[in-house]
Design an enzyme around this catalytic site. Sequence first.
Site, PDB file in Angstrom:
ATOM      1  N   ASP A  64       0.802  -1.225   0.000  1.00  0.00           N
ATOM      2  CA  ASP A  64       0.000   0.000   0.000  1.00  0.00           C
ATOM      3  C   ASP A  64       0.840   1.284   0.000  1.00  0.00           C
ATOM      4  OD1 ASP A  64       1.031  -0.354   2.519  1.00  0.00           O
ATOM      5  OD2 ASP A  64      -0.866  -0.273   3.600  1.00  0.00           O
ATOM      6  N   HIS A  65       2.091   1.180   0.406  1.00  0.00           N
ATOM      7  CA  HIS A  65       2.903   2.398   0.513  1.00  0.00           C
ATOM      8  C   HIS A  65       3.590   2.758  -0.805  1.00  0.00           C
ATOM      9  CE1 HIS A  65       2.273   2.020   4.806  1.00  0.00           C
ATOM     10  NE2 HIS A  65       3.052   3.053   5.062  1.00  0.00           N
ATOM     11  N   ASP A 119       4.065  -1.073  11.334  1.00  0.00           N
ATOM     12  CA  ASP A 119       3.575   0.242  10.964  1.00  0.00           C
ATOM     13  C   ASP A 119       2.970   0.862  12.220  1.00  0.00           C
ATOM     14  OD1 ASP A 119       2.806   1.850   8.237  1.00  0.00           O
ATOM     15  OD2 ASP A 119       1.490   2.280   9.928  1.00  0.00           O
ATOM     16  N   ARG A 379      -0.398  12.855  10.119  1.00  0.00           N
ATOM     17  CA  ARG A 379       0.900  13.472  10.418  1.00  0.00           C
ATOM     18  C   ARG A 379       1.137  14.677   9.528  1.00  0.00           C
ATOM     19  NH1 ARG A 379       3.864   7.707  11.297  1.00  0.00           N
ATOM     20  NH2 ARG A 379       3.208   7.598  13.470  1.00  0.00           N
ATOM     21  N   SER A 535       6.814   7.300  12.878  1.00  0.00           N
ATOM     22  CA  SER A 535       6.771   6.010  12.202  1.00  0.00           C
ATOM     23  C   SER A 535       7.527   4.903  12.926  1.00  0.00           C
ATOM     24  CB  SER A 535       7.347   6.217  10.801  1.00  0.00           C
ATOM     25  OG  SER A 535       8.007   5.073  10.342  1.00  0.00           O
ATOM     26  N   ARG A 537       9.369   2.799  11.244  1.00  0.00           N
ATOM     27  CA  ARG A 537      10.395   2.349  10.302  1.00  0.00           C
ATOM     28  C   ARG A 537      11.709   2.028  11.014  1.00  0.00           C
ATOM     29  NH1 ARG A 537      10.007   8.245   7.484  1.00  0.00           N
ATOM     30  NH2 ARG A 537       7.852   7.526   7.557  1.00  0.00           N
TER      31      ARG A 537
END
Length: 643
Positions: A64-65, A119, A379, A535, A537
Amino acid sequence: MGLTLTEKILRDHIIEGEPKKGSEIGIRIDQTLTQDATGTMAYLEFEAMGVPRVKTEKSVAYIDHNTLQSGFENADDHRFIGSVCKKHGIYFSRPGNGICHQVHLERFGIPGKTLIGSDSHTPTGGGIGMIAIGAGGMDVAVAMGGGTYYITYPKIVKVNLSGKLSPWVAAKDVILEVLRILSVKGGVGKVIEYCGEGVKTLSVPERATITNMGAELGATTSIFPSDEITRSFLKAQGREQDYVPLSADPDAEYDEVVEINLSELEPMAACPHSPDNVKKISELEGMKIDQVCIGSCTNSSLLDMLKVAHILSGKTVDPGVSLAIAPGSKQVLNMIAENGALSKMIDAGARILESACGPCIGMGQSPNSGGISLRTFNRNFEGRSGTKDGQIYLVSPEVAAASAIKGVMTDPRSLGEMPAFKLPEVFTINDNMIVPPIEADKMDTVEVLRGPNIKPFPVSEPLADTIDARCSLKVQDNITTDHIMPAGAKILPLRSNIPKISEYCFAVCDEDFPKRALELGRSIIVGGSNYGQGSSREHAALAPLYLGVKAVLVKSFARIHMANLINAGIIPMTFANEADYDRIDQMDELLIENVRKQIEESSTLTITNKTKGFDFEAKIELSERQRKMLLAGGLLNYTKNNA
Ligand code: MIC
Ligand code: SF4
């Protein structure tokens, strides 16, 4: 004494430690999710663990990203993830099927279960009564392999909702109000539990908007009870059998209570550049805007789209505004196509995007220079939109759509009477874009497909006994992972290639950092409070690891980033005395002797600033397990040592 809902679910899943606030517990994880931007690393790590099939009840990988395929990289990553899933027992949600959190809520989430996802907005699942937590990819890989997931046993904040939202006031305004009250670091170490009569007035998608954006509080997660409203949502999704009623005991005790009367709320906006910089729309009304983006995992449900379509119906988007809309899932897109809502949007001049994260992560639709963009996202960190001086306001779909028509910030209450928007009794269900894995006995027939951009993750060494390193970078408070490892259309395709992506580490703050850090060979980063917010990440830890960063010394950390640093074998240290922050300059030489012994035995470290000639103390507030992990040089080494 009764239990909170959070405690009930955690106690059902605890396998290590004691349910004592502030101490570390290990919990069993029922479900995992990944998305593609963190997924490639997570699956490389899973492969490195050598477990043939996932051991969770359900693991799902979403694409999706990175759906803007401007080179081979993203498509190669999608292919890699698809093939790993097929082989190792993971469901694969193909590109086009929608945003991970939206689809997971629709098709997989189950009240009372635990979910971790690579996520930070995984807490969306709290909207149907799950304990759903955002984590680094490595933690998700371990959970897929049947390993325990560790968190600090949280404090629990009760948000007591009373009253009922007024017409044109939205779930987004509820979470903006919570952010206004608690701030972006107010949730650290806490779970936010929603209770009270007002809960019954909120549908599942509205609850999910609130738990989703609870990530911006820095909270471990947020949760709503599972009640008749949850049952009808699951029933409409053809999953009534997944319903379990769940709520806190009436005499449960909470660590903090926040009272919100829904009837008193007004439409609001989070102003640049922080989700807690909240103002009332009435204070901002009339401000000229350039762009409106509707979508993201916070506000892309069918309900959101129906409201937007109603507002746009028969109107035209203001000539000074570009309006983009990304419905959250194939289910949502399909249903608005079927019921005519999509055609109202198109008719008004909306630019319809695919069901994916899109502009939320800077994958296109960057605003014009200095442009004012209203977004229904979660965000608004500086530069995240892809335009460095873009001014991003986070608003409800109602505010967004009304403003797109008028060309200025508009209070949707000026739209007149609001019709009753209702969720359907039955959603259109078609899971044809979710590919199930192959049977376990056929897994050897599946070849994992790797593209040239997929490079192994950096391996960390066991911890050295002396760290003598310069401060390669000094940054201020509230550094986000979007500062540390920026995203956007240009950099995201490099998520599978740590050496390459590292060239952009801290690009927002100091473009020379990567070169300087590599030249120094080993170094320490110094920062302020709430370092690493945002995030999940793990690239924000893996890129510094690759660049030789051995320790990060700050005033305070955000939860997921601190866990990612430890997983990568980088020491997270906090100033014992915050005033020492001012006594260190970039390029100062810092010496830590007997590091191993100090980490084994103490919760403080003595550091010598050799350049300025003084000693000071740093705190290392770690569990036994985290200390061992640091000594081993990170989670993978630690897991291998223990195997
Ligand atoms: C985000 O909203 O920042 C992201 C992109 O979804 C991240 C994950 C990532 O960086 O890949 C998140 O929230 O964890
Ligand atoms: Fe995607 Fe944005 Fe949600 Fe992150 S916050 S998962 S980028 S939609």
